[in-house]
Design a protein around this motif. Sequence first.
Motif, mmCIF file in Angstrom:
data_model
loop_
_atom_site.group_PDB
_atom_site.id
_atom_site.type_symbol
_atom_site.label_atom_id
_atom_site.label_comp_id
_atom_site.label_asym_id
_atom_site.label_seq_id
_atom_site.Cartn_x
_atom_site.Cartn_y
_atom_site.Cartn_z
ATOM 1 N N LYS A 1 3.038 0.589 -1.409
ATOM 2 C CA LYS A 1 3.605 1.701 -0.631
ATOM 3 C C LYS A 1 3.204 1.622 0.837
ATOM 4 O O LYS A 1 4.019 1.915 1.730
ATOM 5 C CB LYS A 1 3.134 3.039 -1.218
ATOM 6 N N ALA A 2 1.953 1.257 1.087
ATOM 7 C CA ALA A 2 1.478 1.161 2.471
ATOM 8 C C ALA A 2 2.271 0.098 3.223
ATOM 9 O O ALA A 2 2.700 0.303 4.365
ATOM 10 C CB ALA A 2 -0.020 0.848 2.498
ATOM 11 N N ILE A 3 2.464 -1.029 2.564
ATOM 12 C CA ILE A 3 3.209 -2.121 3.198
ATOM 13 C C ILE A 3 4.647 -1.679 3.488
ATOM 14 O O ILE A 3 5.180 -1.908 4.581
ATOM 15 C CB ILE A 3 3.180 -3.385 2.311
ATOM 16 N N ALA A 4 5.246 -1.004 2.501
ATOM 17 C CA ALA A 4 6.613 -0.503 2.689
ATOM 18 C C ALA A 4 6.694 0.453 3.877
ATOM 19 O O ALA A 4 7.696 0.487 4.602
ATOM 20 C CB ALA A 4 7.093 0.180 1.412
ATOM 21 N N ALA A 5 5.616 1.215 4.073
ATOM 22 C CA ALA A 5 5.592 2.169 5.190
ATOM 23 C C ALA A 5 5.135 1.519 6.497
ATOM 24 O O ALA A 5 5.012 2.197 7.522
ATOM 25 C CB ALA A 5 4.670 3.339 4.838
ATOM 26 N N GLY A 6 4.821 0.224 6.429
ATOM 27 C CA GLY A 6 4.410 -0.495 7.638
ATOM 28 C C GLY A 6 2.998 -0.186 8.103
ATOM 29 O O GLY A 6 2.661 -0.382 9.272
ATOM 30 N N LYS A 7 2.177 0.293 7.184
ATOM 31 C CA LYS A 7 0.793 0.620 7.542
ATOM 32 C C LYS A 7 -0.171 -0.443 7.014
ATOM 33 O O LYS A 7 -0.142 -0.758 5.808
ATOM 34 C CB LYS A 7 0.371 1.950 6.910
ATOM 35 N N PRO A 8 -1.076 -0.932 7.862
ATOM 36 C CA PRO A 8 -2.168 -1.755 7.349
ATOM 37 C C PRO A 8 -2.984 -0.938 6.348
ATOM 38 O O PRO A 8 -3.025 0.298 6.456
ATOM 39 C CB PRO A 8 -3.006 -2.069 8.585
ATOM 40 N N ILE A 9 -3.636 -1.616 5.406
ATOM 41 C CA ILE A 9 -4.411 -0.869 4.413
ATOM 42 C C ILE A 9 -5.709 -1.592 4.069
ATOM 43 O O ILE A 9 -5.742 -2.820 3.922
ATOM 44 C CB ILE A 9 -3.572 -0.575 3.139
#
Lengths: 349, 349
Positions: free
Chosen positions: A88-96
């Motif tokens: 989900k983070a990747i889909a939202a373009g957020k590093p995690i």
Amino acid sequence: MTVLNVGIVGTGIFARARHLPSYQELPNDFKVVAAFNRTKSKALDFAKVAGIPEDKVFDNLDDLLKDKDVSFIDALVPVQFNVATAEKAIAAGKPILIEKPIAANMKQARELVKLADSTPLPIGIAENWLHLTCIDVVKPHLKRIGPIVSFTHNATGPFVTESKYLATTWRQHPEHIGGFLSDGGVHQLALVTHLVGNFGSVSALTRQLRPESGTDDIVFSTVQIKDSDVIGTFTYGSAYGATDKSVFLKIYGKNGSVVIDLSDKRNSVVKVQVGDSAETAGKEEVYPVPTDESFGVDSEFLNFHEAVVKKDKNLYLGNTRAAFHHLACVAAFLESASKHGANVEVETI
Amino acid sequence: MTVLNVGIVGTGIFARARHLPSYQELPNDFKVVAAFNRTKSKALDFAKVAGIPEDKVFDNLDDLLKDKDVSFIDALVPVQFNVATAEKAIAAGKPILIEKPIAANMKQARELVKLADSTPLPIGIAENWLHLTCIDVVKPHLKRIGPIVSFTHNATGPFVTESKYLATTWRQHPEHIGGFLSDGGVHQLALVTHLVGNFGSVSALTRQLRPESGTDDIVFSTVQIKDSDVIGTFTYGSAYGATDKSVFLKIYGKNGSVVIDLSDKRNSVVKVQVGDSAETAGKEEVYPVPTDESFGVDSEFLNFHEAVVKKDKNLYLGNTRAAFHHLACVAAFLESASKHGANVEVETI
């Protein structure tokens, strides 16, 4: 200086006891701005301590991920949710940044490596032991003792009945392989493999000493380092009766030896001896290890900060391939133990 | 008090440096009265120091064995000659004490057990580590730590280039399996198995670090104790570069732990902690181990003395079955290592 805004997902013990203090110790680099927890009341409690406004305590992960103020996600969820959270983070373009171990099993671990490979975003595993201050102390001396020939890692201790970490249900009924053996074991494996090399194969025996552990809680293993002649032993478990907390890594080289002794967290030392035999041995050198109350977490965060700001995922040490290997070692211990100590190759990606 | 007359067969370094002094420290129990060595001049030199008349320095083993004055044989010969020497002693009706390891290989070791079984004469293997003073110190505390669950044995040290023992050709070109791994390893195994139990199976890796060793000189192993749940690691080798001489056995029980630390031979200690968890742990107790310059040899001789005088071979601790097991463990280490660390059952008689 770039201040990154952190969205905390999972506001449990470690978020509060260690991650939040570390972010607060680094106000020029981080600001905790948002939180989500399955039990909202806990997230609200956390928000108070963290100084997060109530409207930044989200009802679900998706809403938090939509928040443009959030620079990256720090996810402290039971590891079986790591893949889904990262996805989900990747889909939202957020590093995690994700808690270790990398995943609950090798299938998920492999998925997470693929996910990380598929994006330019930094996807980090919070392997704080890769950032222990002892590593900086020992590294210059490793060269002095010549090629490594073998090692002994021993990390054993008494069972802490009142451990707040132990009391979490996801630890008592682990969905992740190895239970405590992977939960704490990957820390040990991060240190050992970082200094000695990746494990090629292991011969291990495990046992469950405590019902509270949910599964096997001690491991005794022989280790062959990958693509090298180096051999050693790896011993781990904190399920014993009264015994000293003993954490040491002894590395034998052709021209000497080093011992990293972390038994006393606040008075750790590195001991070095140089020389190719008893007769030519120099005096033992003892180097104190600088105390780091965050036990590597501050450095780890700064390392992730750098990867995010420079948009270069390769800068982060605790990448998914490194973390994959640590869990793969635990998986190999368990497989070997299930075969009564047969030699087992450690899975590769 | 019965003084037993000793016939020394093999008057090399250890006969002179340790056996003779031990006999001389116990004049009410022993008198060294005869000697034989393949090189007669060496036997004559030994006789001078030992106060043996020249006519009791024999030209061959058979003549020594015929000497009615000799109560028992103390044979310090390269171990490949152990079986033949014991055979002759038994035929001559003389008890015999033989140097460890029991034999050069498992076939011979089995022969020696059969020989010993076939006679009422005491046939002893000089396993002096079964008589270390630390054993008396630790035994009462072993019961206090509850059932044993695991152990770590670590005996590693630097290579001593100028060792007089190393310089012997039979060590540099060993006919006995394992070279130094059995030569010194059976000492370690005597201590560990005496306290923890016989080994059922092992997973081991070995390496040769020094050309001078003639064969593999370090071993790292995982161990399963026979007919029990106890697991552990066994690490042995003195072929390293500069490193501390580290010899310790840590035994973890359900109700505590003990550490026997023999790293400093003259200041050995036993450390004990009792309690079933970190919270209920008692204070660490430290017991000094009485120094014994003979490192068990005096007690071993007195134990053999008792078996000979009372004509009861079962009184002697270092019997052939115990010594067989110690060599069998080394054989299992080597077999496992040849199979890259596969789990290998330890041979039984």
